[in-house]
Structures are given as C-alpha cells and as structure tokens.
Design a protein around this motif. Structure first.
Motif, PDB file in Angstrom:
ATOM      1  N   ASN A  14       0.894  -1.142   0.000  1.00 16.02           N
ATOM      2  CA  ASN A  14       0.000   0.000   0.000  1.00 16.02           C
ATOM      3  C   ASN A  14       0.941   1.202   0.000  1.00 16.02           C
ATOM      4  N   ASP A  52       5.368  -6.277   6.942  1.00 18.17           N
ATOM      5  CA  ASP A  52       3.941  -5.935   7.060  1.00 18.17           C
ATOM      6  C   ASP A  52       3.203  -6.677   5.954  1.00 18.17           C
ATOM      7  N   LYS A  89      -8.043  -6.634   6.135  1.00 12.73           N
ATOM      8  CA  LYS A  89      -8.204  -6.550   4.684  1.00 12.73           C
ATOM      9  C   LYS A  89      -8.682  -7.878   4.101  1.00 12.73           C
ATOM     10  N   ARG A  95     -11.045  -4.240  14.322  1.00 13.52           N
ATOM     11  CA  ARG A  95      -9.765  -3.802  14.889  1.00 13.52           C
ATOM     12  C   ARG A  95      -8.966  -4.947  15.537  1.00 13.52           C
TER      13      ARG A  95
HETATM   14  C1  LIG Z   1       0.194  -1.427   4.808  1.00 13.29           C
HETATM   15  C2  LIG Z   1      -0.752  -1.384   5.949  1.00 13.29           C
HETATM   16  N1  LIG Z   1      -0.341  -1.814   7.144  1.00 13.29           N
HETATM   17  C3  LIG Z   1      -1.150  -1.797   8.207  1.00 13.29           C
HETATM   18  C4  LIG Z   1      -2.445  -1.318   8.108  1.00 13.29           C
HETATM   19  C5  LIG Z   1      -3.297  -1.295   9.332  1.00 13.29           C
HETATM   20  O1  LIG Z   1      -4.360  -2.174   9.283  1.00 13.29           O
HETATM   21  P1  LIG Z   1      -5.382  -2.341  10.481  1.00 13.29           P
HETATM   22  O2  LIG Z   1      -6.718  -1.939   9.955  1.00 13.29           O
HETATM   23  O3  LIG Z   1      -5.343  -3.789  10.851  1.00 13.29           O
HETATM   24  O4  LIG Z   1      -4.944  -1.465  11.608  1.00 13.29           O
HETATM   25  C6  LIG Z   1      -2.913  -0.847   6.883  1.00 13.29           C
HETATM   26  C7  LIG Z   1      -4.269  -0.275   6.777  1.00 13.29           C
HETATM   27  O5  LIG Z   1      -4.555   0.542   5.934  1.00 13.29           O
HETATM   28  C8  LIG Z   1      -2.045  -0.889   5.770  1.00 13.29           C
HETATM   29  O6  LIG Z   1      -2.446  -0.478   4.561  1.00 13.29           O
END
Ligand SMILES: Cc1ncc(COP(=O)(O)O)c(C=O)c1O
Length: 404
Positions: free
Chosen positions: A179, A207, A243, A251
């Motif tokens: 992302n 991640d 996701k 959460r």
């Molecule tokens: C790359 C990345 N890491 C972590 C997260 C955090 O996800 P969470 O909803 O589990 O806090 C996101 C959420 O947008 C993300 O895109």
C-alpha cells in the motif's frame, strides 16, 4: 473555547494521516448531500462473512465476551495465529511469540515503541504506507526513506539497502504487497533482500496485511521462508484480518516475533489499551479457523475491479498506470496534470491541490501521492463497486480533461 495549551514537542514532526483526511472529506461532502465517489478508503466494501459474524453473535449470547482477556489475546486465538504464520513463513512460531492488538496499526505502533531508541534509523522504501515514518518519529527514531521507481515496479534493491545502512540502522520495513502501489516483490528480489538483511544484521519488519490479496501470476513470497533460519530469526511479522476478511472495523492485528520483543510490546499494550476487544478476538478465531472460500470470492471480485480500473485509467491521456499485482490500489502517475490551470482559474501546483480540486469540482476523491512519499502520483482504492469504478474514473478523466 480556546486555551493556549502547550502540547508535547514529540508531536512536532507528526502529520495527521492523509488517507483518513481524504476519506473524511469525501464523507463530509456526501453527508452534505453532494454526490461524491470516493476511491480514498483502504478497506473492503464487503460485509464481514456470515460465519464470522455468527461466531461473534453466539459468543455474545452466551455471555462469553463481557470480560477482559489476557493482554496479548486469548490462547486459542494465539495458537491459531501461531499455526497459520508458522506454515506461511516456514518457521516454528509459538503462541507466546504472538501479540494480538487493536489492528495492525496498533501492532506497528507498539513495535516501534518497543524497538526504537532516539536516533535509531529505520529504512522505509517509498512509496510507503503513510503511517510508518510518523510512527518511527513518534518513537524518537529517524525514518530513512529509500526512493523506488515506477519503472522498477517500485521494488527497493539490495544495493539501495546496503548503501543506506549506518551504525544506527535497526530495521527495514517491507510491505509486500504494497500500500499504496500494489507492487508485489518477486522471489528473486526477496532473496536478494534476504541476503543483505543478514549481511547488515538488520531486523525485517514484514507488514503482510495484504499477503492474501495477490492476482494473476504474482505470488506472495515470505522473506522469512525464502531466507531460511538466519532471516526468519530477524523477521518480525505484522499481519491481521482487516483486509483479508473485510474486518477493518473489528480492529484486530497481530505481531509474531522474538519473545523478548513480544513481551516488551505486551508491556506497552498492558499500560495503554490492555487486551483488544474480546468479541473481536472471537470473530478473528472464526475467521482464521473457519471456511476460507470467502477470501477467494472477495479476491476474485477485487481482481475483476482491478483490471477494469487499470484499463480505464490507462485510457486517460497523459496518465501512466503500471499493473498493481496485489492489495486493492491503483497508483497512477498523474504528474502530466500537475501545474495546470483549472477552468475556475487556479493553478494546481502539486498533487495535493490537484486532489482537493478533484474532490470539490470533479466530485471524485483520490489520495495524493505526496502522503506516501510519491509526489505526482495518486492512489485509488478499487475496493468499491464496478459501477463506482466506471463512474468515478469517468469523472476523473472528464475533470482532468478540463485542465489547461
Ligand atoms: C500497509 C498497511 N499496514 C497496516 C495497516 C493497518 O491495518 P489495520 O486496519 O489492521 O490497523 C494498513 C491499513 O490501511 C495498511 O495499509
């Protein structure tokens, strides 16, 4: 009431999350009755699958979720996470090495707080997820940004990592799939990175929140599995259900790593939030241990939308869009439109002004690349309906076409 309250200086370098800001702006316009199509949100548009909701309902009815749990999450959930991550990353992970937190964002926050001393450096390939640099800075560390190029599919190279290392470098963040770019590292790229991680004695913060969302012939390659035990012992896994199972609002995220680190993170969590919500832990256990066909169904829908969005974006003159192979974002280069004049007479000097104008005049919300360390690009989430994709990208094309 305004009162000149002095705030902590640790907040000075910290910016609010730009993705949340764009989503909030689009939501506000919608609430005011304006028909805006938003490509801002980083979350599936699907509801949480029925069997997951049912597990939560049953636990609620049994009165089983009214109480605190262990700070790091209930044992059955940590066992399920440990089993899954052990299999994916080909390394033995014990339930004690798992900390369940209130979303992967919370996991990462605890992680940087537990790991980083003032002045420690963390390598972050750009374009990056908005929160990494700010979280490192909140912990007193120094984010070291490694620029990557669209023509290299936004992959950071082993040489870049090697050259960026100093005596203070502690870790590299690897977000695969990425992302905002949707890029997925190839096996050869991961193997090259694995070598430099051992050579430079780095920790890898992996991640993997989008690891189950890869398309076409792309495959998710675990650096821990590809690099073998020397890399696995240096890898901290951050993962979650937001996701993959359309569970952003529940959460729940989790970390797997060396026991002393997990214990330190649990200490921070124990002095801040305590356990993540009990009912959400029950739902997560159902997600991980229940039927998995829902994941494939959502992945297929994302894939169809991805293809359509890329096709439509590529048809806009001057817009360059490489194929995103994972996550649910397209990340086109719109720099041809930066610096142009709108019909209302303003010069859109950068991607932030362009995106502001697009939402206000064009009624289509996209996120400026600057927030991800990539000025001149914009991020569009395709986790929305095909109808929104077709109408929204048409609005984008029409609006851009009016710039001179
Ligand atoms: C790359 C990345 N890491 C972590 C997260 C955090 O996800 P969470 O909803 O589990 O806090 C996101 C959420 O947008 C993300 O895109």
């Amino acid at each position: 009431m305004t009162f000149p309250i002095k705030l902590a200086s640790r907040l000075d370098p910290i910016k609010p999350s730009i993705t949340l800001a764009v989503t909030a702006k689009a939501a506000k316009l919608k609430a005011d009755g304006i028909d805006v199509i938003s490509f801002g949100a980083g979350e599936p548009d699907f509801d949480t699958p029925e069997h997951i909701k049912q597990a939560a309902r049953e636990a609620l009815d049994k009165g089983a979720v009214a109480k605190y749990t262990e700070v790091g999450g209930v044992l059955p959930l940590r066992k399920a996470i440990a089993a899954e991550l052990s299999a994916v990353h080909n390394t033995k992970i014990e339930p004690d090495q798992i900390l369940v937190s209130s979303g992967a964002k919370h996991s990462l926050y605890n992680l940087f707080m537990a790991l980083i001393d003032p002045g420690d450096e963390v390598l972050i390939p750009a374009p990056y997820w908005v929160s990494y640099p700010d979280m490192v800075m909140l912990a007193g560390g120094r984010p070291v940004i490694l620029e990557t190029k669209a023509e290299d599919d936004f992959a950071v190279t082993a040489d870049q990592v090697r050259n960026a290392c100093s005596a203070r470098t502690r870790a590299i963040v690897l977000n695969n799939p990425s992302n905002p770019t949707g890029a997925v590292y190839t096996r050869a790229q991961i193997e090259a990175l694995a070598k430099v991680v051992v050579e430079k004695d780095l920790l890898v913060i992996s991640d993997d929140i989008y690891r189950q969302l890869v398309y076409g012939d792309a495959e998710y390659v675990s650096i821990a599995a590809a690099g073998g035990p020397e890399v696995a012992k240096r890898t901290i896994l951050v993962d979650g259900v937001s996701k993959t199972y359309a569970m952003t609002g529940w959460r729940i995220g989790y970390t797997a790593g060396p026991l002393p680190l997990i214990k330190a993170m649990a200490k921070i969590q124990g002095q801040s939030t305590s356990n993540p919500t009990h009912i959400a832990q029950v739902a997560t256990l159902a997600a991980l241990t229940g039927p998995q066909d829902c994941v494939g169904t959502m992945r297929k829908a994302f894939d169809d939308r991805r293809k359509r969005m890329v096709e439509l974006l590529r048809a806009i003159p001057g817009v360059q869009c490489r194929e995103p192979k994972g996550a649910f974002y397209a990340f086109p280069d719109v720099s041809a439109y930066v610096g142009k004049k709108s019909p209302e007479g303003s010069i859109l000097d950068d991607d932030v002004q362009l995106c502001d104008w697009l939402v206000e005049v064009g009624k289509v919300a996209v996120v400026p690349g600057s927030g991800f360390g990539a000025p001149g690009f914009v991020r569009l989430s395709y986790a929305t309906s095909m109808k929104n994709i077709e109408e929204g990208v048409a609005r984008l094309a029409k609006s851009l076409g009016t710039l001179k």
